[in-house]
Design a protein around this motif. Structure first.
Motif, PDB file in Angstrom:
ATOM      1  N   GLY A  75     116.899  -8.589 -35.480  1.00  0.00           N
ATOM      2  CA  GLY A  75     115.640  -9.102 -36.003  1.00  0.00           C
ATOM      3  C   GLY A  75     115.548  -8.954 -37.512  1.00  0.00           C
ATOM      4  O   GLY A  75     115.038  -9.834 -38.209  1.00  0.00           O
ATOM      5  N   PHE A  76     116.057  -7.840 -38.029  1.00  0.00           N
ATOM      6  CA  PHE A  76     115.996  -7.606 -39.472  1.00  0.00           C
ATOM      7  C   PHE A  76     116.781  -8.670 -40.228  1.00  0.00           C
ATOM      8  O   PHE A  76     116.302  -9.229 -41.218  1.00  0.00           O
ATOM      9  CB  PHE A  76     116.542  -6.211 -39.810  1.00  0.00           C
ATOM     10  N   MET A  77     117.981  -8.955 -39.769  1.00  0.00           N
ATOM     11  CA  MET A  77     118.799  -9.945 -40.456  1.00  0.00           C
ATOM     12  C   MET A  77     118.163 -11.335 -40.382  1.00  0.00           C
ATOM     13  O   MET A  77     118.185 -12.102 -41.348  1.00  0.00           O
ATOM     14  CB  MET A  77     120.209  -9.963 -39.866  1.00  0.00           C
ATOM     15  N   ALA A  78     117.567 -11.649 -39.219  1.00  0.00           N
ATOM     16  CA  ALA A  78     116.884 -12.932 -39.083  1.00  0.00           C
ATOM     17  C   ALA A  78     115.660 -12.992 -40.000  1.00  0.00           C
ATOM     18  O   ALA A  78     115.383 -14.017 -40.633  1.00  0.00           O
ATOM     19  CB  ALA A  78     116.463 -13.152 -37.637  1.00  0.00           C
ATOM     20  N   GLY A  79     114.934 -11.877 -40.080  1.00  0.00           N
ATOM     21  CA  GLY A  79     113.748 -11.823 -40.926  1.00  0.00           C
ATOM     22  C   GLY A  79     114.086 -11.927 -42.402  1.00  0.00           C
ATOM     23  O   GLY A  79     113.354 -12.552 -43.182  1.00  0.00           O
ATOM     24  N   LEU A  80     115.189 -11.328 -42.802  1.00  0.00           N
ATOM     25  CA  LEU A  80     115.619 -11.401 -44.194  1.00  0.00           C
ATOM     26  C   LEU A  80     115.959 -12.831 -44.572  1.00  0.00           C
ATOM     27  O   LEU A  80     115.597 -13.325 -45.646  1.00  0.00           O
ATOM     28  CB  LEU A  80     116.819 -10.470 -44.413  1.00  0.00           C
ATOM     29  N   ASP A  81     116.640 -13.511 -43.676  1.00  0.00           N
ATOM     30  CA  ASP A  81     116.986 -14.907 -43.923  1.00  0.00           C
ATOM     31  C   ASP A  81     115.723 -15.764 -44.021  1.00  0.00           C
ATOM     32  O   ASP A  81     115.599 -16.625 -44.889  1.00  0.00           O
ATOM     33  CB  ASP A  81     117.889 -15.412 -42.791  1.00  0.00           C
ATOM     34  N   PHE A 326     112.211  -5.285 -29.183  1.00  0.00           N
ATOM     35  CA  PHE A 326     112.061  -4.766 -30.534  1.00  0.00           C
ATOM     36  C   PHE A 326     112.651  -5.664 -31.612  1.00  0.00           C
ATOM     37  O   PHE A 326     112.731  -5.257 -32.780  1.00  0.00           O
ATOM     38  CB  PHE A 326     112.674  -3.367 -30.626  1.00  0.00           C
ATOM     39  N   THR A 327     113.022  -6.882 -31.263  1.00  0.00           N
ATOM     40  CA  THR A 327     113.510  -7.812 -32.279  1.00  0.00           C
ATOM     41  C   THR A 327     112.450  -8.091 -33.343  1.00  0.00           C
ATOM     42  O   THR A 327     112.772  -8.138 -34.534  1.00  0.00           O
ATOM     43  CB  THR A 327     113.981  -9.122 -31.625  1.00  0.00           C
ATOM     44  N   PRO A 328     111.167  -8.259 -32.978  1.00  0.00           N
ATOM     45  CA  PRO A 328     110.149  -8.506 -34.011  1.00  0.00           C
ATOM     46  C   PRO A 328     109.987  -7.359 -34.996  1.00  0.00           C
ATOM     47  O   PRO A 328     109.605  -7.582 -36.151  1.00  0.00           O
ATOM     48  CB  PRO A 328     108.857  -8.705 -33.209  1.00  0.00           C
ATOM     49  N   ASP A 329     110.261  -6.129 -34.578  1.00  0.00           N
ATOM     50  CA  ASP A 329     110.099  -4.984 -35.471  1.00  0.00           C
ATOM     51  C   ASP A 329     111.048  -5.092 -36.663  1.00  0.00           C
ATOM     52  O   ASP A 329     110.682  -4.775 -37.798  1.00  0.00           O
ATOM     53  CB  ASP A 329     110.351  -3.679 -34.712  1.00  0.00           C
ATOM     54  N   GLY A 330     112.279  -5.519 -36.396  1.00  0.00           N
ATOM     55  CA  GLY A 330     113.222  -5.728 -37.480  1.00  0.00           C
ATOM     56  C   GLY A 330     112.827  -6.899 -38.351  1.00  0.00           C
ATOM     57  O   GLY A 330     112.890  -6.834 -39.590  1.00  0.00           O
ATOM     58  N   PHE A 331     112.416  -7.983 -37.716  1.00  0.00           N
ATOM     59  CA  PHE A 331     112.010  -9.181 -38.451  1.00  0.00           C
ATOM     60  C   PHE A 331     110.845  -8.863 -39.380  1.00  0.00           C
ATOM     61  O   PHE A 331     110.846  -9.228 -40.564  1.00  0.00           O
ATOM     62  CB  PHE A 331     111.613 -10.265 -37.449  1.00  0.00           C
ATOM     63  N   THR A 332     109.860  -8.144 -38.866  1.00  0.00           N
ATOM     64  CA  THR A 332     108.687  -7.788 -39.658  1.00  0.00           C
ATOM     65  C   THR A 332     109.055  -6.860 -40.815  1.00  0.00           C
ATOM     66  O   THR A 332     108.522  -6.994 -41.923  1.00  0.00           O
ATOM     67  CB  THR A 332     107.627  -7.120 -38.758  1.00  0.00           C
ATOM     68  N   ALA A 333     109.963  -5.922 -40.570  1.00  0.00           N
ATOM     69  CA  ALA A 333     110.393  -5.013 -41.640  1.00  0.00           C
ATOM     70  C   ALA A 333     110.985  -5.796 -42.809  1.00  0.00           C
ATOM     71  O   ALA A 333     110.712  -5.494 -43.971  1.00  0.00           O
ATOM     72  CB  ALA A 333     111.416  -4.022 -41.096  1.00  0.00           C
TER      73      ALA A 333
END
Length: 415
Positions: A75-81, A326-333
């Motif tokens: 999720g974090f990598m997707a959110g960063l993109d 918990f994928t959204p937690d990384g995306f949101t971060a």
């Protein structure tokens, strides 16, 4: 060393020690005036652009919570993109991510964080385990670095200090969501069914504090963690005649528990509520699954297919991952960190923190807001039901509870 090729984000992966056993803290599971990033960099005597913002991603790549850690990382990598519009840059600064494995061990996490801080990192993110988050947060304050915690649900992270934020929900929000199923707690009878362990007792205490504080009469049935015959405990629950049964259970005996509850007719006699964990847990409920109400932090589709959720689902799938709890937690971060740099500073964590306080944004789950006084992440929560059983079980959204309705009480930052 391994580098990420999406956009211009470079991602370094370090070697880590072997995992040790860790316990999941999951509920079933100050500041200077903020200037613009360019202004902060100019003040430091360097150009406003082309500065690398190093982000340390400390999470459970191995250990008991590795599956959750992977969801967070994907999720974090997707959110960063998403947040950098595919450029890997914000305000002209390249975001570079270094991954560190804490294996769910607070000692490993602290050692990794100290190493990153010693190298000049100003931003840390991650943490699947609540025990880890509670060690990382004081370290962030002591060293004046921005720390964005991940799935760790412990309420103690909220308001712990001026440099710590969270990108996931907290336990209080789970219990308030369960409370909405009572139609008003005053005078209602609630029984918590749990194991007689630290985890179980913590859930009893939390339900008493939240729903008991709203006027419900809260009792408990606690089973020894070693118990395999759970029928007697299911009978105790039914005999108590509660309006709501709150189940907080972890471990390999979960299928036996749900079978016992179903055989004793508990879901027919009372409303039974428990937390919806990841996809792998769906078959555990067996025949009882369709009779249980689930409080849900997230499952794919819970956001109603809003634009941000669609972007996350597509990006994670394209990268070969599977969106989950918990994928959204990384995306949101990642969204939070990009905003902190863009509206705060690329170098000053105090200005980053100031930029995040009070920020409202469109997230995977819907409209979300970072409460200024204690950094609680106000967010929608979901009530779901399971359709099908076994391998075909899947969640279906019943209701969405708006962020204000399930907001924890304000807990001003400790500074």
């Amino acid at each position: 060393m391994r580098r990420r090729t999406t956009g211009t984000v470079h991602h370094r992966r370090s070697l880590s020690a072997l995992a040790t056993l860790a316990a999941a803290g999951l509920l079933l599971t100050g500041c200077t005036a903020a200037g613009k990033a360019g202004e902060a960099d100019t003040a430091s005597g360097k150009g406003a652009k082309d500065r690398t913002v190093d982000v340390g991603l400390v999470y459970s790549r191995t250990g008991l919570l590795a599956a959750y850690g992977k969801q967070y990382r994907d999720g974090f990598m997707a959110g960063l993109d998403y947040a950098t519009k595919g450029t890997g840059k914000v305000a002209g600064h390249r975001i570079e991510v270094t991954e560190q494995d804490d294996a769910g061990d607070p000692g490993k996490a602290v050692a990794a964080a100290k190493n990153l801080i010693g190298k000049g990192y100003k931003v840390l993110a991650g943490t699947t385990d609540s025990g880890v988050a509670l060690q990382m947060a004081p370290l962030a304050a002591q060293n004046k670095v921005l720390y964005v915690s991940g799935p760790a649900a412990t309420d103690a992270v909220t308001g712990i200090n001026a440099y710590t934020f969270r990108s996931g929900r907290q336990s209080y929000q789970d219990i308030l969501t369960a409370g909405t199923m009572l139609g008003g707690a005053e005078g209602k009878k609630v029984t918590v069914l749990a194991q007689d362990s630290t985890f179980g007792q913590a859930n009893v205490a939390a339900v008493k504090a939240v729903l008991g504080g709203q006027g419900a009469k809260v009792g408990s049935v606690l089973a020894p963690p070693s118990a395999t015959d759970l029928t007697p405990f299911a009978r105790q629950v039914k005999a108590a005649g509660p309006d709501l049964v709150f189940v907080a259970w972890a471990g390999s005996t979960a299928p036996a528990l749900w079978t016992a509850l179903d055989q004793q007719g508990v879901p027919s006699a009372s409303k039974v509520v428990t937390g919806l964990a990841g996809t792998a847990s769906y078959p555990v409920f067996g025949a009882a699954g369709s009779k249980v109400s689930f409080l849900a932090h997230y499952f794919p589709g819970a956001g109603g297919g809003n634009a941000v959720e669609k972007a996350m689902l597509e990006s994670v799938a394209k990268a070969g991952g599977t969106p989950d709890l918990f994928t959204p937690d990384g995306f949101t971060a990642a969204q939070m960190i990009v905003h902190a740099v863009e509206e705060g500073s690329a170098t000053d964590p105090a200005a980053m923190a100031k930029a995040l306080e009070g920020w409202s944004f469109d997230g995977v789950k819907g409209k979300e807001q970072i409460r200024a006084e204690d950094h609680a992440l106000l967010q929608p929560m979901f009530v779901a039901k399971l359709t099908g059983k076994g391998a075909t079980a899947k969640p279906e959204l019943v209701t969405t509870e708006p962020m204000d309705k399930v907001a924890p009480p304000a807990k001003p930052s400790a500074g």
